[in-house]
Design a protein around this motif. Sequence first.
Motif, PDB file in Angstrom:
ATOM      1  N   TYR A 156       0.831  -1.195   0.000  1.00  0.00           N
ATOM      2  CA  TYR A 156       0.000   0.000   0.000  1.00  0.00           C
ATOM      3  C   TYR A 156       0.872   1.254   0.000  1.00  0.00           C
ATOM      4  O   TYR A 156       2.074   1.205   0.309  1.00  0.00           O
ATOM      5  CB  TYR A 156      -0.931  -0.002   1.205  1.00  0.00           C
ATOM      6  CG  TYR A 156      -1.943  -1.120   1.176  1.00  0.00           C
ATOM      7  CD1 TYR A 156      -3.142  -0.983   0.491  1.00  0.00           C
ATOM      8  CD2 TYR A 156      -1.691  -2.333   1.820  1.00  0.00           C
ATOM      9  CE1 TYR A 156      -4.068  -2.012   0.455  1.00  0.00           C
ATOM     10  CE2 TYR A 156      -2.615  -3.365   1.792  1.00  0.00           C
ATOM     11  CZ  TYR A 156      -3.803  -3.198   1.109  1.00  0.00           C
ATOM     12  OH  TYR A 156      -4.715  -4.225   1.067  1.00  0.00           O
ATOM     13  N   GLU A 157       0.256   2.377  -0.365  1.00  0.00           N
ATOM     14  CA  GLU A 157       0.993   3.635  -0.445  1.00  0.00           C
ATOM     15  C   GLU A 157       1.556   4.057   0.910  1.00  0.00           C
ATOM     16  O   GLU A 157       2.564   4.741   0.981  1.00  0.00           O
ATOM     17  CB  GLU A 157       0.088   4.741  -0.999  1.00  0.00           C
ATOM     18  CG  GLU A 157      -0.340   4.519  -2.444  1.00  0.00           C
ATOM     19  CD  GLU A 157      -1.196   5.650  -2.963  1.00  0.00           C
ATOM     20  OE1 GLU A 157      -1.492   6.562  -2.165  1.00  0.00           O
ATOM     21  OE2 GLU A 157      -1.576   5.613  -4.152  1.00  0.00           O
ATOM     22  N   SER A 158       0.921   3.648   1.979  1.00  0.00           N
ATOM     23  CA  SER A 158       1.408   3.988   3.317  1.00  0.00           C
ATOM     24  C   SER A 158       2.645   3.192   3.703  1.00  0.00           C
ATOM     25  O   SER A 158       3.247   3.460   4.741  1.00  0.00           O
ATOM     26  CB  SER A 158       0.301   3.748   4.345  1.00  0.00           C
ATOM     27  OG  SER A 158      -0.119   2.388   4.317  1.00  0.00           O
TER      28      SER A 158
END
Length: 528
Positions: A209-211
């Motif tokens: 994920y982008e996080s």
Amino acid sequence: MMKKLLIGLMMFIFFNNISVIAQNAPQIVQINSINCESLLDKIRITIVCDVTPSVSAFTLSEPERIVVDLIDSRLAPDINNVQSNLFPVLNIRTSQWQEEPPIVRVTIDLENKAEYSIVREQGFVIIDIEKKVLRTTPEPETEPEKTVTMYVKDADIVDLLRMIGTQFNLNIIIAPDVKSLVTVQLTNVPYMTAIDVLVKAANCNFIKYESGIILVKPKTQEVSGELDSKIFELDYAEATDVKEALKKVLSGKGNAEVVYRRVGEGGGSKRTSTILVTDYPEYLDKINSLIAELDQPVSQISIEAKFIETSITAEDMYGINWTLSSAATASAPKTGEMAIPIRFQELVLGKISISQLSAALDIMQSRGKSRLLANPRTVTLDNQTAEINMGISVPLRQYSIDPETRERTYTWTEKFIPIGLKVTPHTTSDGMINMEVEPKVEAITGWQGTADDLRPVTVRREGKTQVVVKDGEVVVMGGLVKDEESRVKTKLPILGDIPILGDLLFSKTTITKEKTDLIIFIIPHIIK
């Protein structure tokens, strides 16, 4: 009696389960000692164990150090840190880094960055560190890639992922159904690549994920948001062609769609340059690289054609009898020489050099019996068909009779006599041009009908063949022979109009027959 049998059976099952658990439980390795010695060109650190352990290693900077994790291992009570004065090793530190599962960490502090290798054999873990210092130009804008070395046999995939996550400070979430024992041997592999191969070996995949969170799950388990979409703008390739190529690299859930964008009404263009791909993020990275290779500039080829009508035979022009069949010889033509003509559907095809073309044109011009009908030029892309069409329109007089008044009404129509040529060139890796040639020629050979309704008699010749030529080499086609008969009547004024006698005594009809041949020259050039 029954009660004793039941108790005995329960005891058997209990101890049998204990035996199975003991067999499946991982064997704990004991680290007995660590030695450091200097060889000719390297420093050797030997870790002595009671059995051969599974090993994972990686490097850290600022300060430089090599970290070696021994999985399912424990330290012997008398193990101490080792101080070293052997360049580039400063000291060797040991610790029980993790209790469950037990992992022993050996940290080797270095004075400078150095290359290393690890070997496991018969209860020994041997780490060889090069004495030669790695001198690299620092690049402050680019962070050095982090790698991992791992030698593991029958280890739990969950424990390995947790260990890599701790080593590289990653946020990894592992689904409950991820269960597998893996055997891995990796040497200086980027840690994300190591995670990728580990989860694939366990028939799983991961979502990043982008996080920064990494979710590891079985392939069969669907998670909302695991698929991603990306639009690719193509500069040279056709989107429909790229879509066909992507079918073999998409995952089972992947999909590629051609996106049509309407620029204006009635534009007539069917070319599409946008494609939408939906798939797992790791597949999108591979697809991005594949599309970059497919979307390359396409070679352009200029096609020049000369349509020449001449009464000079090909034998006169080249000293070669064009009626030779293609079976006359099987040897390949030499460079600069004309190829043996190929006959197909009464057309003849061969190839000549530029110098021979110039000589042929000079001969035709000197004899004055040839004329250039057309000299079109066009440019096409590699593997795209270029069409050249020309011809003449012949006026035809037609009449109709009014059924009531019997009056004739004359009208004029035109019949188009075409000369067409289709050329599909393809450039090869060695700089040659493979051309598919389709000539289509139609000519008038005579007239038939009444004086009021003459109609032309036409002959059509067409064919399809392939020829390989060099850049600038000339393909020549001939064989469209046409017989024309012209009748010219001359007569004396007044006397020539006397019936019967005028035709016999005071007029003359001259009949001229001429055989002409249409020769087509095709000159391809690769546009650099």
